[in-house]
Design a protein around this motif. Structure first.
Motif, PDB file in Angstrom:
ATOM      1  N   ARG A 136       6.058   3.657   8.458  1.00 37.40           N
ATOM      2  CA  ARG A 136       6.211   2.652   9.515  1.00 37.40           C
ATOM      3  C   ARG A 136       5.720   1.290   9.039  1.00 37.40           C
ATOM      4  NH1 ARG A 136       4.374   3.947  15.150  1.00 37.40           N
ATOM      5  NH2 ARG A 136       5.998   2.420  15.607  1.00 37.40           N
ATOM      6  N   SER A 137       4.635   1.270   8.265  1.00 40.37           N
ATOM      7  CA  SER A 137       4.147   0.007   7.717  1.00 40.37           C
ATOM      8  C   SER A 137       5.155  -0.579   6.725  1.00 40.37           C
ATOM      9  CB  SER A 137       2.787   0.219   7.052  1.00 40.37           C
ATOM     10  OG  SER A 137       2.300  -0.988   6.523  1.00 40.37           O
ATOM     11  N   LEU A 138       5.697   0.263   5.836  1.00 39.09           N
ATOM     12  CA  LEU A 138       6.724  -0.205   4.892  1.00 39.09           C
ATOM     13  C   LEU A 138       7.907  -0.815   5.635  1.00 39.09           C
ATOM     14  CD1 LEU A 138       7.324   2.433   2.049  1.00 39.09           C
ATOM     15  CD2 LEU A 138       6.771   0.020   1.777  1.00 39.09           C
ATOM     16  N   SER A 139       8.254  -0.231   6.770  1.00 40.13           N
ATOM     17  CA  SER A 139       9.432  -0.688   7.515  1.00 40.13           C
ATOM     18  C   SER A 139       9.247  -2.062   8.146  1.00 40.13           C
ATOM     19  CB  SER A 139       9.808   0.333   8.587  1.00 40.13           C
ATOM     20  OG  SER A 139       8.967   0.251   9.716  1.00 40.13           O
ATOM     21  N   THR A 140       8.005  -2.559   8.187  1.00 42.43           N
ATOM     22  CA  THR A 140       7.767  -3.898   8.749  1.00 42.43           C
ATOM     23  C   THR A 140       8.045  -5.004   7.738  1.00 42.43           C
ATOM     24  OG1 THR A 140       5.412  -3.975   8.161  1.00 42.43           O
ATOM     25  CG2 THR A 140       5.998  -2.982  10.311  1.00 42.43           C
ATOM     26  N   ASP A 141       8.153  -4.645   6.471  1.00 42.92           N
ATOM     27  CA  ASP A 141       8.502  -5.618   5.442  1.00 42.92           C
ATOM     28  C   ASP A 141      10.006  -5.864   5.536  1.00 42.92           C
ATOM     29  OD1 ASP A 141       9.616  -6.463   2.828  1.00 42.92           O
ATOM     30  OD2 ASP A 141       7.538  -6.334   2.172  1.00 42.92           O
ATOM     31  N   PRO A 142      10.454  -7.100   5.674  1.00 42.67           N
ATOM     32  CA  PRO A 142      11.889  -7.329   5.853  1.00 42.67           C
ATOM     33  C   PRO A 142      12.737  -6.915   4.648  1.00 42.67           C
ATOM     34  CG  PRO A 142      10.670  -9.410   5.808  1.00 42.67           C
ATOM     35  CD  PRO A 142       9.666  -8.310   5.759  1.00 42.67           C
ATOM     36  N   TYR A 143      12.167  -6.884   3.458  1.00 42.33           N
ATOM     37  CA  TYR A 143      12.949  -6.574   2.263  1.00 42.33           C
ATOM     38  C   TYR A 143      13.157  -5.071   2.067  1.00 42.33           C
ATOM     39  CZ  TYR A 143      14.718  -7.054  -2.496  1.00 42.33           C
ATOM     40  OH  TYR A 143      15.500  -7.010  -3.627  1.00 42.33           O
ATOM     41  N   VAL A 144      12.152  -4.263   2.349  1.00 42.49           N
ATOM     42  CA  VAL A 144      12.234  -2.817   2.086  1.00 42.49           C
ATOM     43  C   VAL A 144      13.420  -2.185   2.820  1.00 42.49           C
ATOM     44  CG1 VAL A 144      11.038  -0.601   2.313  1.00 42.49           C
ATOM     45  CG2 VAL A 144       9.813  -2.597   1.433  1.00 42.49           C
ATOM     46  N   PRO A 145      13.621  -2.403   4.112  1.00 44.53           N
ATOM     47  CA  PRO A 145      14.794  -1.817   4.770  1.00 44.53           C
ATOM     48  C   PRO A 145      16.122  -2.369   4.227  1.00 44.53           C
ATOM     49  CG  PRO A 145      13.135  -2.359   6.388  1.00 44.53           C
ATOM     50  CD  PRO A 145      12.698  -2.980   5.091  1.00 44.53           C
ATOM     51  N   ALA A 146      16.117  -3.583   3.707  1.00 45.76           N
ATOM     52  CA  ALA A 146      17.352  -4.173   3.180  1.00 45.76           C
ATOM     53  C   ALA A 146      17.833  -3.475   1.908  1.00 45.76           C
ATOM     54  CB  ALA A 146      17.140  -5.669   2.901  1.00 45.76           C
ATOM     55  N   ILE A 147      16.927  -2.854   1.171  1.00 40.88           N
ATOM     56  CA  ILE A 147      17.316  -2.246  -0.104  1.00 40.88           C
ATOM     57  C   ILE A 147      17.260  -0.721  -0.091  1.00 40.88           C
ATOM     58  CG2 ILE A 147      16.701  -4.267  -1.475  1.00 40.88           C
ATOM     59  CD1 ILE A 147      14.098  -2.769  -2.242  1.00 40.88           C
ATOM     60  N   GLY A 148      16.913  -0.127   1.039  1.00 39.61           N
ATOM     61  CA  GLY A 148      16.795   1.325   1.093  1.00 39.61           C
ATOM     62  C   GLY A 148      17.278   1.882   2.410  1.00 39.61           C
ATOM     63  N   SER A 149      16.875   3.104   2.695  1.00 38.42           N
ATOM     64  CA  SER A 149      17.349   3.793   3.898  1.00 38.42           C
ATOM     65  C   SER A 149      16.319   3.827   5.031  1.00 38.42           C
ATOM     66  CB  SER A 149      17.759   5.223   3.540  1.00 38.42           C
ATOM     67  OG  SER A 149      16.640   5.955   3.085  1.00 38.42           O
ATOM     68  N   LEU A 150      15.201   3.150   4.856  1.00 39.35           N
ATOM     69  CA  LEU A 150      14.189   3.085   5.904  1.00 39.35           C
ATOM     70  C   LEU A 150      14.588   2.001   6.900  1.00 39.35           C
ATOM     71  CD1 LEU A 150      11.400   4.072   6.916  1.00 39.35           C
ATOM     72  CD2 LEU A 150      10.374   2.293   5.487  1.00 39.35           C
ATOM     73  N   PRO A 151      14.757   2.347   8.181  1.00 41.23           N
ATOM     74  CA  PRO A 151      15.142   1.329   9.161  1.00 41.23           C
ATOM     75  C   PRO A 151      14.032   0.298   9.372  1.00 41.23           C
ATOM     76  CG  PRO A 151      15.399   3.550  10.072  1.00 41.23           C
ATOM     77  CD  PRO A 151      14.656   3.671   8.779  1.00 41.23           C
ATOM     78  N   PRO A 152      14.402  -0.937   9.713  1.00 36.90           N
ATOM     79  CA  PRO A 152      13.375  -1.935  10.020  1.00 36.90           C
ATOM     80  C   PRO A 152      12.586  -1.513  11.262  1.00 36.90           C
ATOM     81  CG  PRO A 152      15.589  -2.850  10.345  1.00 36.90           C
ATOM     82  CD  PRO A 152      15.748  -1.455   9.837  1.00 36.90           C
ATOM     83  N   ASP A 153      11.287  -1.774  11.236  1.00 34.61           N
ATOM     84  CA  ASP A 153      10.414  -1.458  12.364  1.00 34.61           C
ATOM     85  C   ASP A 153      10.644  -0.029  12.864  1.00 34.61           C
ATOM     86  OD1 ASP A 153       9.153  -4.028  12.426  1.00 34.61           O
ATOM     87  OD2 ASP A 153      11.024  -4.799  13.262  1.00 34.61           O
ATOM     88  N   ALA A 154      10.563   0.911  11.948  1.00 34.75           N
ATOM     89  CA  ALA A 154      10.873   2.312  12.233  1.00 34.75           C
ATOM     90  C   ALA A 154       9.976   2.896  13.326  1.00 34.75           C
ATOM     91  CB  ALA A 154      10.727   3.140  10.962  1.00 34.75           C
ATOM     92  N   THR A 155      10.585   3.667  14.192  1.00 32.76           N
ATOM     93  CA  THR A 155       9.843   4.457  15.172  1.00 32.76           C
ATOM     94  C   THR A 155       9.232   5.648  14.431  1.00 32.76           C
ATOM     95  OG1 THR A 155      11.710   5.893  15.672  1.00 32.76           O
ATOM     96  CG2 THR A 155      11.529   3.841  16.966  1.00 32.76           C
TER      97      THR A 155
END
Length: 183
Positions: free
Chosen positions: A32-51
């Motif tokens: 969930r913390s990784l998903s708050t970084d705007p770049y990480v979801p852009a390059i992978g399969s983790l949704p932004p601001d993941a539940t």
């Protein structure tokens, strides 16, 4: 040997300051913390601001990556704090050519302490043990100086600039190619 036949490591991989282990339920907060970084979801399969549910689904995909023949996905654990701090992976799509691609990301708040470099060195040492693999490649956007520093600290050398190489967030991006020969 095909990627889906390579064994999962029997024990977590130990670096100087990190341990790389298979993802599990303990990693929900890190994901969930990784998903708050705007770049990480852009390059992978983790949704932004993941539940929490989205984080668990992402963790399940990381756990199944080897079984799908994609490669290995590891949770990066800060050995001193015994806390999940990020994720790294070794992707084997080009294993038949003796090549793999690596990637890494630390959750915000855990960056700038050398943990990513230690994780990449540990991942690369694991890669060197895989049959048929002789080269690990990294693709890094030119603006990402932190990732460039991580690559260089792990012994990767810059080989060039690949123009308009990768599609990220709706546009073609230039990528620096870094590589390390492991055998």
């Amino acid at each position: 040997m095909t990627a889906n036949l390579l064994p999962w490591p029997e024990h977590p991989l130990a670096g100087d300051r990190v341990v790389l282990r298979r993802a599990d339920e303990r990693d929900v907060a890190m994901a969930r913390s990784l998903s708050t970084d705007p770049y990480v979801p852009a390059i992978g399969s983790l949704p932004p601001d993941a539940t929490p549910e989205q984080a668990r689904a992402w963790i399940a995909r990381q756990r199944d990556s080897r079984d799908r023949g994609a490669g290995y996905s590891f949770t990066i654990v800060d050995d001193q704090a015994d806390a999940a701090v990020g994720n790294c992976g070794l992707w084997l799509r080009a294993l038949s050519d003796g090549r793999a691609t690596a990637g890494y990301a630390l959750a915000p708040g855990h960056r700038g302490r050398g943990l990513a470099g230690d994780a990449l060195r540990t991942l690369t040492a694991f890669a060197a043990e895989l049959p048929g693999l002789h080269r690990v490649e990294l693709y890094i956007e030119p603006w990402n100086s932190g990732s460039v520093q991580t690559a260089e600290s792990a012994g990767y050398g810059r080989e060039g600039l690949l123009r308009s190489h990768q599609w990220i967030s709706g546009s073609r991006r230039d990528m620096l190619l870094y590589a390390r020969i492991v055998k």
